[in-house]
Design a protein around this motif. Structure first.
Motif, PDB file in Angstrom:
ATOM      1  N   SER A   1       0.741  -1.314  -0.038  1.00  0.00           N
ATOM      2  CA  SER A   1      -0.096  -0.080   0.147  1.00  0.00           C
ATOM      3  C   SER A   1       0.803   1.192   0.194  1.00  0.00           C
ATOM      4  O   SER A   1       1.316   1.782   1.276  1.00  0.00           O
TER       5      SER A   1
ATOM      6  N   CYS B   1       0.453   5.010  -1.972  1.00  0.00           N
ATOM      7  CA  CYS B   1      -0.815   5.746  -2.732  1.00  0.00           C
ATOM      8  C   CYS B   1      -0.694   7.191  -2.509  1.00  0.00           C
ATOM      9  O   CYS B   1      -0.090   7.806  -1.597  1.00  0.00           O
TER      10      CYS B   1
ATOM     11  N   ASP C   1      -5.537   7.804   1.049  1.00  0.00           N
ATOM     12  CA  ASP C   1      -5.703   6.847   1.874  1.00  0.00           C
ATOM     13  C   ASP C   1      -7.283   6.732   2.231  1.00  0.00           C
ATOM     14  O   ASP C   1      -7.785   7.115   3.320  1.00  0.00           O
TER      15      ASP C   1
ATOM     16  N   CYS D   1     -10.700   1.562   1.326  1.00  0.00           N
ATOM     17  CA  CYS D   1      -9.871   0.911   0.565  1.00  0.00           C
ATOM     18  C   CYS D   1      -9.670  -0.385   1.033  1.00  0.00           C
ATOM     19  O   CYS D   1      -9.685  -0.791   2.214  1.00  0.00           O
TER      20      CYS D   1
ATOM     21  N   ILE E   1      -3.631   2.835   4.244  1.00  0.00           N
ATOM     22  CA  ILE E   1      -2.430   2.902   3.473  1.00  0.00           C
ATOM     23  C   ILE E   1      -0.808   3.075   4.358  1.00  0.00           C
ATOM     24  O   ILE E   1      -0.968   4.007   4.970  1.00  0.00           O
ATOM     25  N   ARG E   2       0.183   2.517   4.141  1.00  0.00           N
ATOM     26  CA  ARG E   2       1.180   2.398   4.769  1.00  0.00           C
ATOM     27  C   ARG E   2       2.064   3.525   4.322  1.00  0.00           C
ATOM     28  O   ARG E   2       2.725   4.222   5.139  1.00  0.00           O
TER      29      ARG E   2
ATOM     30  N   ARG F   1       1.737   7.414   2.141  1.00  0.00           N
ATOM     31  CA  ARG F   1       1.324   8.396   1.318  1.00  0.00           C
ATOM     32  C   ARG F   1       2.335   9.368   0.691  1.00  0.00           C
ATOM     33  O   ARG F   1       3.092   9.703   1.395  1.00  0.00           O
TER      34      ARG F   1
ATOM     35  N   ASN G   1      -1.477  -2.505  -5.365  1.00  0.00           N
ATOM     36  CA  ASN G   1      -1.298  -2.078  -3.858  1.00  0.00           C
ATOM     37  C   ASN G   1      -0.954  -0.764  -3.720  1.00  0.00           C
ATOM     38  O   ASN G   1      -0.373  -0.170  -2.877  1.00  0.00           O
ATOM     39  N   GLY G   2      -1.665   0.213  -4.595  1.00  0.00           N
ATOM     40  CA  GLY G   2      -1.594   1.690  -4.393  1.00  0.00           C
ATOM     41  C   GLY G   2      -2.141   2.298  -5.707  1.00  0.00           C
ATOM     42  O   GLY G   2      -2.425   1.627  -6.672  1.00  0.00           O
TER      43      GLY G   2
END
Length: 189
Positions: free
Chosen positions: A13, A15, A18, A22, A27-28, A30, A63-64
């Motif tokens: 993740s 992206c 977030d 999702c 999200i890990r 941003r 994954n993003g």
């Protein structure tokens, strides 16, 4: 049909958003910085091994945000060189003000953008954008892309309690963008 997904992020993740809904969960990372996570050669080797015999479409997502991958355009061209199967990209449209991103996405047969808000307040509440991302800039990028895009362009809108009051305003923004198709979704899985 059957879609073969290509994930150019591959790490968990990453992206520019977030989003509250999702499927990846929180999200890990941003970021707005484009970089290469998965080398194009690795993607091509795996695709050559796998083949396309039972595939109806190739979809770049993962994954993003796929436009964060610096080699997205290179991979799109390479896939198109390997198969006649249609190629699609799912993007949240946050990097479309960048002419390079628009040019890369133009390699896809179909591009699906995301628009969940008509105001910055709703954008913040639903999509938790990277610091500094404003709705007007995202919409401007979408309009720029629409003007240059010869291929199919769709917009996906997630309808939740957070944006239901803005549906008419979102429709106005969608008319301004002028997609070929609009998908209204709800976050039920």
């Amino acid at each position: 049909g059957r879609s073969l997904g290509i994930d150019l992020i591959l790490e968990s993740s990453i992206c520019t958003f977030d989003c509250t809904y999702c499927q990846l969960g929180r999200i890990r990372e941003r970021t707005m910085q484009r970089r290469t996570w998965v080398p194009t050669r690795r993607v091509m080797l795996e695709l050559e091994r796998r083949g396309f015999d039972d595939i109806d479409v190739v979809t770049f997502s993962g994954n993003g945000e796929p436009t964060l991958a610096l080699n997205l355009g290179e991979c799109l061209k390479a896939v198109r060189g390997l198969t006649q199967v249609p190629v699609h990209v799912l993007t949240n449209a946050t990097l479309l003000r960048d002419p390079a991103v628009r040019a890369e996405l133009d390699e896809a047969d179909r591009v699906y953008l995301k628009l969940d808000a008509a105001t910055d307040a709703t954008l913040a509440r639903m999509n938790h954008p990277h610091e500094g991302l404003k709705l007007a800039d995202i919409v401007e990028g979408m309009c720029l892309f629409r003007r240059q895009r010869k291929g199919h362009l769709a917009v996906q809108t997630m309808i939740t309690k957070a944006n239901i009051a803005e549906v008419d305003q979102i429709a106005d923004v969608l008319r301004r963008i002028g997609p070929d198709e609009v998908f209204l979704n709800t976050p039920l899985r």
